[in-house]
Scaffold this motif. Sequence first.
Motif, mmCIF file in Angstrom:
data_model
loop_
_atom_site.group_PDB
_atom_site.id
_atom_site.type_symbol
_atom_site.label_atom_id
_atom_site.label_comp_id
_atom_site.label_asym_id
_atom_site.label_seq_id
_atom_site.Cartn_x
_atom_site.Cartn_y
_atom_site.Cartn_z
ATOM 1 N N MET A 55 44.723 33.506 54.643
ATOM 2 C CA MET A 55 43.390 34.103 54.530
ATOM 3 C C MET A 55 43.439 35.358 53.662
ATOM 4 N N LEU A 56 44.511 36.153 53.829
ATOM 5 C CA LEU A 56 44.681 37.356 53.032
ATOM 6 C C LEU A 56 44.873 37.007 51.559
ATOM 7 N N ILE A 57 45.659 35.977 51.294
ATOM 8 C CA ILE A 57 45.887 35.532 49.911
ATOM 9 C C ILE A 57 44.581 35.109 49.257
ATOM 10 N N ILE A 58 43.799 34.310 49.981
ATOM 11 C CA ILE A 58 42.528 33.817 49.438
ATOM 12 C C ILE A 58 41.567 34.980 49.183
ATOM 13 N N THR A 59 41.526 35.933 50.131
ATOM 14 C CA THR A 59 40.626 37.083 49.978
ATOM 15 C C THR A 59 40.995 37.917 48.768
ATOM 16 N N ILE A 60 42.267 38.250 48.613
ATOM 17 C CA ILE A 60 42.722 39.052 47.468
ATOM 18 C C ILE A 60 42.501 38.300 46.166
ATOM 19 N N PHE A 61 42.758 37.004 46.191
ATOM 20 C CA PHE A 61 42.561 36.164 45.003
ATOM 21 C C PHE A 61 41.101 36.217 44.546
ATOM 22 N N LEU A 62 40.180 36.070 45.490
ATOM 23 C CA LEU A 62 38.749 36.076 45.139
ATOM 24 C C LEU A 62 38.288 37.452 44.674
ATOM 25 N N ILE A 63 38.796 38.522 45.314
ATOM 26 C CA ILE A 63 38.417 39.885 44.913
ATOM 27 C C ILE A 63 38.888 40.174 43.490
ATOM 28 N N CYS A 64 40.130 39.804 43.181
ATOM 29 C CA CYS A 64 40.666 40.023 41.825
ATOM 30 C C CYS A 64 39.882 39.227 40.789
ATOM 31 N N LEU A 65 39.528 37.996 41.127
ATOM 32 C CA LEU A 65 38.738 37.189 40.207
ATOM 33 C C LEU A 65 37.346 37.797 39.989
ATOM 34 N N LEU A 66 36.791 38.368 41.066
ATOM 35 C CA LEU A 66 35.482 39.006 40.949
ATOM 36 C C LEU A 66 35.541 40.169 39.975
ATOM 37 N N PHE A 67 36.552 41.010 40.094
ATOM 38 C CA PHE A 67 36.693 42.140 39.174
ATOM 39 C C PHE A 67 36.977 41.651 37.748
ATOM 40 N N ALA A 68 37.747 40.587 37.608
ATOM 41 C CA ALA A 68 38.038 40.039 36.282
ATOM 42 C C ALA A 68 36.770 39.500 35.621
ATOM 43 N N SER A 69 35.841 39.001 36.447
ATOM 44 C CA SER A 69 34.604 38.428 35.903
ATOM 45 C C SER A 69 33.677 39.489 35.313
ATOM 46 N N VAL A 70 33.893 40.776 35.670
ATOM 47 C CA VAL A 70 33.084 41.854 35.094
ATOM 48 C C VAL A 70 33.253 41.892 33.582
ATOM 49 N N GLY A 71 34.495 41.750 33.120
ATOM 50 C CA GLY A 71 34.745 41.724 31.683
ATOM 51 C C GLY A 71 34.057 40.554 31.011
ATOM 52 N N LEU A 72 34.092 39.401 31.650
ATOM 53 C CA LEU A 72 33.422 38.218 31.097
ATOM 54 C C LEU A 72 31.919 38.429 31.029
ATOM 55 N N TYR A 73 31.368 39.110 32.043
ATOM 56 C CA TYR A 73 29.931 39.399 32.073
ATOM 57 C C TYR A 73 29.535 40.321 30.926
ATOM 58 N N LEU A 75 30.962 40.572 28.021
ATOM 59 C CA LEU A 75 30.971 39.765 26.796
ATOM 60 C C LEU A 75 29.722 38.877 26.710
ATOM 61 N N LYS A 76 29.308 38.368 27.858
ATOM 62 C CA LYS A 76 28.161 37.454 27.878
ATOM 63 C C LYS A 76 26.858 38.152 27.529
ATOM 64 N N ILE A 77 26.667 39.393 28.003
ATOM 65 C CA ILE A 77 25.379 40.069 27.807
ATOM 66 C C ILE A 77 25.337 40.904 26.528
ATOM 67 N N SER A 78 26.377 40.826 25.717
ATOM 68 C CA SER A 78 26.371 41.584 24.461
ATOM 69 C C SER A 78 26.842 40.737 23.283
ATOM 70 N N PRO A 79 26.191 39.587 23.052
ATOM 71 C CA PRO A 79 26.581 38.757 21.904
ATOM 72 C C PRO A 79 26.190 39.437 20.593
ATOM 73 N N THR A 80 26.799 39.017 19.516
ATOM 74 C CA THR A 80 26.467 39.568 18.200
ATOM 75 C C THR A 80 25.031 39.227 17.839
ATOM 76 N N ILE A 81 24.312 40.194 17.291
ATOM 77 C CA ILE A 81 22.937 40.001 16.830
ATOM 78 C C ILE A 81 22.973 39.844 15.314
#
Length: 258
Positions: A55-73, A75-81
Amino acid sequence: MSTSTPKGTAKRSFYFTFMAFADMFLFTFFTFMITKSLLGTLGNGRGASDSIKMMLIITIFLICLLFASVGLYILKISPTIYYYEDGFTVGKNGEKILYQGLQYHIIPGTTPNKMLGILYKSAGKMIRLNAHLYASRSLDMLQDDVVAANLPQDMQKIENGQTIEFRALNPNRAGGLKTIKSLDKKIENGIKVKINKDSIIFDDEVYKWAEYTVVSDYAGLIVILDATTDRKVLTFANHYMIEQPNVVTNIINILGGR
């Protein structure tokens, strides 16, 4: 989608590009290393039970992925104009938005003549460009092109005796704004600023060019002064988010300078 060659672009700033990729790399790395380390403790009989460890592994895994997704977000909201002669696209394959008649509003920053973003309307939907994510002054071309496409026609209409209208937010009635959709409704039901060759009108308040000094030092700001005493009669600041603020500023500085 446009098939012509763009005359310019607005790109994400180096700082936010670096931060986005660094965020994705670091938290993906953390996810891998921490998960690998914790998986190695399974079945060794030490510490907590394997079910709790999992359960601890899954929780840490999801939290890290959530923070990693901030960078992806980011990139998504600032495409080249991409800027073209008659319009712009958000992303290379985006639909072209024409400058002529474009309804757009500047989201003001914390200091005068600064902005957090631009809201523009396309196909009945209000869309936000996050100016703070782009390179400095890279959205200036969009605003300049809107002025070039609309100012001559607007001035011609005024000279011919017509009245042109711009929508603006009434900040006194804007409480509870939570979404771009709700902001759009507030603007549609907000203040109507009308300009003709005789006066500028804020809903029902009429200020004649011959009787007042009207100035606009930067986009979104309108100041009405008593022509005799130079006393401020009205200040219409950038938090009103008037439509096509750069066009309005140019019109005021033309008519107000007569």
